[in-house]
Design an enzyme around this catalytic site. Structure first.
Site, PDB file in Angstrom:
ATOM      1  N   TYR A  66       0.825  -1.215   0.000  1.00 52.89           N
ATOM      2  CA  TYR A  66       0.000   0.000   0.000  1.00 52.89           C
ATOM      3  C   TYR A  66       0.859   1.265   0.000  1.00 52.89           C
ATOM      4  CZ  TYR A  66      -4.075  -2.918   0.624  1.00 52.89           C
ATOM      5  OH  TYR A  66      -5.070  -3.831   0.422  1.00 52.89           O
ATOM      6  N   GLN A  83     -17.432 -15.373  -6.550  1.00 55.55           N
ATOM      7  CA  GLN A  83     -18.739 -16.035  -6.514  1.00 55.55           C
ATOM      8  C   GLN A  83     -18.600 -17.491  -6.976  1.00 55.55           C
ATOM      9  OE1 GLN A  83     -21.265 -13.891  -9.160  1.00 55.55           O
ATOM     10  NE2 GLN A  83     -23.136 -14.479  -8.128  1.00 55.55           N
ATOM     11  N   ARG A  89     -24.798 -13.161  -5.247  1.00 53.15           N
ATOM     12  CA  ARG A  89     -23.797 -12.172  -4.852  1.00 53.15           C
ATOM     13  C   ARG A  89     -23.940 -11.820  -3.376  1.00 53.15           C
ATOM     14  NH1 ARG A  89     -25.087 -10.692 -10.038  1.00 53.15           N
ATOM     15  NH2 ARG A  89     -23.331 -10.555 -11.451  1.00 53.15           N
ATOM     16  N   ALA A 119     -15.144  -2.985  -7.135  1.00 53.03           N
ATOM     17  CA  ALA A 119     -15.729  -3.957  -8.071  1.00 53.03           C
ATOM     18  C   ALA A 119     -16.114  -5.251  -7.364  1.00 53.03           C
ATOM     19  CB  ALA A 119     -14.752  -4.265  -9.197  1.00 53.03           C
ATOM     20  N   PRO A 122     -20.658  -8.434  -2.803  1.00 50.55           N
ATOM     21  CA  PRO A 122     -21.757  -7.691  -3.427  1.00 50.55           C
ATOM     22  C   PRO A 122     -21.420  -6.206  -3.485  1.00 50.55           C
ATOM     23  CG  PRO A 122     -22.364  -8.414  -1.224  1.00 50.55           C
ATOM     24  CD  PRO A 122     -20.992  -8.915  -1.452  1.00 50.55           C
ATOM     25  N   THR A 144     -18.799  -0.211  -9.136  1.00 45.69           N
ATOM     26  CA  THR A 144     -19.046  -0.425 -10.571  1.00 45.69           C
ATOM     27  C   THR A 144     -20.519  -0.733 -10.831  1.00 45.69           C
ATOM     28  OG1 THR A 144     -18.414  -2.748 -10.366  1.00 45.69           O
ATOM     29  CG2 THR A 144     -16.713  -1.234 -11.137  1.00 45.69           C
ATOM     30  N   ASP A 149     -23.842  -4.649 -16.233  1.00 47.13           N
ATOM     31  CA  ASP A 149     -25.180  -5.118 -16.640  1.00 47.13           C
ATOM     32  C   ASP A 149     -25.730  -4.225 -17.759  1.00 47.13           C
ATOM     33  OD1 ASP A 149     -25.774  -6.768 -13.814  1.00 47.13           O
ATOM     34  OD2 ASP A 149     -24.616  -4.932 -13.625  1.00 47.13           O
ATOM     35  N   ALA A 151     -23.920  -2.604 -19.889  1.00 48.29           N
ATOM     36  CA  ALA A 151     -23.163  -2.947 -21.099  1.00 48.29           C
ATOM     37  C   ALA A 151     -23.758  -4.194 -21.750  1.00 48.29           C
ATOM     38  CB  ALA A 151     -21.694  -3.180 -20.750  1.00 48.29           C
ATOM     39  N   ARG A 152     -24.109  -5.166 -20.919  1.00 43.71           N
ATOM     40  CA  ARG A 152     -24.712  -6.398 -21.465  1.00 43.71           C
ATOM     41  C   ARG A 152     -26.057  -6.078 -22.112  1.00 43.71           C
ATOM     42  NH1 ARG A 152     -23.094  -9.613 -15.947  1.00 43.71           N
ATOM     43  NH2 ARG A 152     -21.162 -10.549 -16.700  1.00 43.71           N
ATOM     44  N   HIS A 169     -29.261   3.699 -26.031  1.00 41.78           N
ATOM     45  CA  HIS A 169     -29.286   4.422 -24.753  1.00 41.78           C
ATOM     46  C   HIS A 169     -30.291   3.731 -23.851  1.00 41.78           C
ATOM     47  CE1 HIS A 169     -26.677   7.580 -26.179  1.00 41.78           C
ATOM     48  NE2 HIS A 169     -27.280   7.406 -27.335  1.00 41.78           N
ATOM     49  N   HIS A 176     -26.716  -4.387  -8.289  1.00 40.42           N
ATOM     50  CA  HIS A 176     -25.985  -5.225  -9.249  1.00 40.42           C
ATOM     51  C   HIS A 176     -26.242  -6.650  -8.777  1.00 40.42           C
ATOM     52  CE1 HIS A 176     -22.932  -7.109 -11.656  1.00 40.42           C
ATOM     53  NE2 HIS A 176     -22.236  -7.475 -10.608  1.00 40.42           N
TER      54      HIS A 176
HETATM   55  N1  LIG Z   1     -18.714  -5.822 -10.152  1.00 42.96           N
HETATM   56  C1  LIG Z   1     -18.799  -6.744 -11.100  1.00 42.96           C
HETATM   57  O1  LIG Z   1     -19.520  -6.545 -12.097  1.00 42.96           O
HETATM   58  C2  LIG Z   1     -18.015  -8.020 -10.933  1.00 42.96           C
HETATM   59  C3  LIG Z   1     -17.822  -8.909 -12.006  1.00 42.96           C
HETATM   60  C4  LIG Z   1     -17.074 -10.052 -11.784  1.00 42.96           C
HETATM   61  C5  LIG Z   1     -16.549 -10.333 -10.513  1.00 42.96           C
HETATM   62  N2  LIG Z   1     -16.764  -9.441  -9.500  1.00 42.96           N
HETATM   63  C6  LIG Z   1     -16.238  -9.659  -8.139  1.00 42.96           C
HETATM   64  O2  LIG Z   1     -14.855  -9.310  -8.118  1.00 42.96           O
HETATM   65  C7  LIG Z   1     -14.238  -9.992  -7.019  1.00 42.96           C
HETATM   66  C8  LIG Z   1     -12.975 -10.690  -7.498  1.00 42.96           C
HETATM   67  O3  LIG Z   1     -13.304 -11.750  -8.382  1.00 42.96           O
HETATM   68  P1  LIG Z   1     -12.140 -12.655  -9.005  1.00 42.96           P
HETATM   69  O4  LIG Z   1     -12.793 -13.599  -9.939  1.00 42.96           O
HETATM   70  O5  LIG Z   1     -11.026 -11.796  -9.459  1.00 42.96           O
HETATM   71  O6  LIG Z   1     -11.673 -13.450  -7.692  1.00 42.96           O
HETATM   72  P2  LIG Z   1     -10.249 -14.161  -7.479  1.00 42.96           P
HETATM   73  O7  LIG Z   1     -10.438 -15.101  -6.350  1.00 42.96           O
HETATM   74  O8  LIG Z   1      -9.718 -14.640  -8.769  1.00 42.96           O
HETATM   75  O9  LIG Z   1      -9.312 -12.935  -6.997  1.00 42.96           O
HETATM   76  C9  LIG Z   1      -9.441 -12.298  -5.788  1.00 42.96           C
HETATM   77  C10 LIG Z   1      -8.065 -11.856  -5.400  1.00 42.96           C
HETATM   78  O10 LIG Z   1      -8.171 -11.065  -4.206  1.00 42.96           O
HETATM   79  C11 LIG Z   1      -7.060 -11.377  -3.407  1.00 42.96           C
HETATM   80  N3  LIG Z   1      -7.314 -10.960  -2.026  1.00 42.96           N
HETATM   81  C12 LIG Z   1      -8.154 -11.520  -1.125  1.00 42.96           C
HETATM   82  N4  LIG Z   1      -8.108 -10.834   0.022  1.00 42.96           N
HETATM   83  C13 LIG Z   1      -7.238  -9.823  -0.163  1.00 42.96           C
HETATM   84  C14 LIG Z   1      -6.755  -8.785   0.664  1.00 42.96           C
HETATM   85  N5  LIG Z   1      -7.178  -8.645   1.907  1.00 42.96           N
HETATM   86  N6  LIG Z   1      -5.871  -7.927   0.144  1.00 42.96           N
HETATM   87  C15 LIG Z   1      -5.416  -8.051  -1.131  1.00 42.96           C
HETATM   88  N7  LIG Z   1      -5.832  -9.025  -1.947  1.00 42.96           N
HETATM   89  C16 LIG Z   1      -6.728  -9.900  -1.476  1.00 42.96           C
HETATM   90  C17 LIG Z   1      -6.859 -12.877  -3.570  1.00 42.96           C
HETATM   91  O11 LIG Z   1      -5.579 -13.298  -3.189  1.00 42.96           O
HETATM   92  C18 LIG Z   1      -7.123 -13.031  -5.066  1.00 42.96           C
HETATM   93  O12 LIG Z   1      -5.942 -12.922  -5.831  1.00 42.96           O
HETATM   94  C19 LIG Z   1     -15.296 -10.961  -6.470  1.00 42.96           C
HETATM   95  O13 LIG Z   1     -15.914 -10.367  -5.353  1.00 42.96           O
HETATM   96  C20 LIG Z   1     -16.279 -11.077  -7.621  1.00 42.96           C
HETATM   97  O14 LIG Z   1     -17.564 -11.466  -7.211  1.00 42.96           O
HETATM   98  C21 LIG Z   1     -17.467  -8.296  -9.706  1.00 42.96           C
END
Ligand SMILES: NC(=O)c1ccc[n+]([C@@H]2O[C@H](COP(=O)([O-])OP(=O)(O)OC[C@H]3O[C@@H](n4cnc5c(N)ncnc54)[C@H](O)[C@@H]3O)[C@@H](O)[C@H]2O)c1
Length: 313
Positions: A66, A83, A89, A119, A122, A144, A149, A151-152, A169, A176
């Site tokens: 950090y 997930q 979610r 991102a 939930p 985000t 959604d 975009a989809r 539009h 989400h």
């Molecule tokens: N907002 C959206 O539209 C959207 C779309 C897809 C996924 N997501 C969400 O994004 C998140 C990540 O998904 P992913 O597929 O990349 O998961 P992933 O498991 O591949 O990656 C998560 C990463 O976070 C790291 N991590 C966990 N705790 C941590 C901490 N305290 N500090 C630093 N790093 C840490 C893990 O080591 C891992 O590398 C999930 O919550 C998923 O649901 C959101």
């Protein structure tokens, strides 16, 4: 002195890496800082992406802690537990809330002025939690939300009407997740509302459109059932949001922000079209809602509110 455009990414799993890759290809930042609790993973990703510099943009990609985020303009948080197949979610809530407590404390210490893009899911709840935990202005914390959604939705509508998705539009608002709401009443192409049956003479077929929306709403489940996770489109969506912030575009994007009485809803984070620029959420756009859309939004807010009620910060 020319200021570096530094972007941090917390969590270098599927989503974090997709965002980093998309950011790298766009050349938006001069430096991308990757941070993961598994530091070797972040290190490996930084090494891998850096090797693309010979053919791509001159973006420095580093891994670190950090303390390397000083002066970052934007930090994208994708850390958390992904997930699982069939998991909603909202089920992810308690697993991710704890992770955020630590992350936000570090971000307040080392990147107190950065705009935070959340991102992790939930997303509406984690955006709310981040706003609650962080000392920064809540407008600097953006989820985000339904950007992906939307975009989809635009992609499928573009395909249905045989036009460029960017000419559609239409917005998905609210949570989400399962209770998200399509705004049919204001959806338009070329200034013509879809519900008026007049877009290139194509009838607005309610059954067909309901199915199209269901495909949008359930897209994450369908993709996760096939490849185990979703990452590439959210990576592109994150870049769209980061570009609006870094370039102070004042773009109108559906993102998760705290409502303050709009539509009779307050103290809840959910997605509505919002003006996004250098200072994060800089304004609210309030589309008129049909009665069913307002009901849907109220239901969505109730779902989020119920989950929020169970969290101890
Ligand atoms: N907002 C959206 O539209 C959207 C779309 C897809 C996924 N997501 C969400 O994004 C998140 C990540 O998904 P992913 O597929 O990349 O998961 P992933 O498991 O591949 O990656 C998560 C990463 O976070 C790291 N991590 C966990 N705790 C941590 C901490 N305290 N500090 C630093 N790093 C840490 C893990 O080591 C891992 O590398 C999930 O919550 C998923 O649901 C959101």
């Amino acid at each position: 002195m020319i200021q570096k455009r530094r972007i941090g990414i917390i969590g270098t799993g599927h989503v974090g890496v997709a965002a980093a890759y998309a950011l790298f290809l766009r050349g938006l930042a001069s430096e991308i800082v990757l941070i993961d609790k598994h530091s070797e993973r972040a290190e490996g990703e930084a090494m891998d992406l850096t090797h693309g510099r010979a053919f791509g943009e001159s973006v420095e990609v580093i891994s670190g802690g950090y303390q390397d985020l000083g002066e970052a303009q934007v930090v994208v948080v994708t850390a958390g537990v992904a997930q699982q197949p069939g998991e909603t979610r909202l089920n992810l809530l308690n697993r991710n809330a704890g992770v955020f407590r630590d992350i936000v404390a570090q971000l307040d210490r080392y990147a107190p002025r950065a705009v935070l893009v959340i991102a992790s899911n939930p997303v509406d709840i984690l955006t709310h939690i981040t706003q609650q935990l962080s000392h920064r202005d809540p407008n600097l914390v953006i989820g985000t939300g339904t950007l992906l959604d939307t975009a989809r939705f635009r992609t499928l509508l573009g395909r249905h009407y045989c036009v460029d998705a960017r000419s559609v539009h239409a917005y998905i608002v609210g949570e989400h997740g399962d209770s998200e709401v399509p705004l049919w009443s204001s959806a338009s192409i070329g200034g013509v509302r879809l519900v008026d049956n007049a877009v290139m003479g194509i009838t607005f077929d309610e059954t067909r459109m309901r199915r199209l929306f269901e495909e949008v709403r359930d897209a994450a489940y369908a993709i996760i059932a096939r490849k185990g996770y979703t990452n590439t489109a959210i990576g592109v969506a994150i870049v769209r949001l980061v570009a609006a912030i870094l370039d102070d575009q004042r773009s109108v994007l559906p993102v998760s922000r705290r409502l303050k009485g709009e539509y009779g809803l307050a103290d809840i984070c959910l997605s509505m079209p919002s003006v996004i620029g250098r200072r994060g959420v800089e304004g609210a756009v309030l589309p008129p809602l049909a009665a069913t859309e307002l009901e849907g939004l109220e239901r969505s807010a109730a779902v989020i509110g119920q989950e929020l009620g169970g969290i101890e910060l």
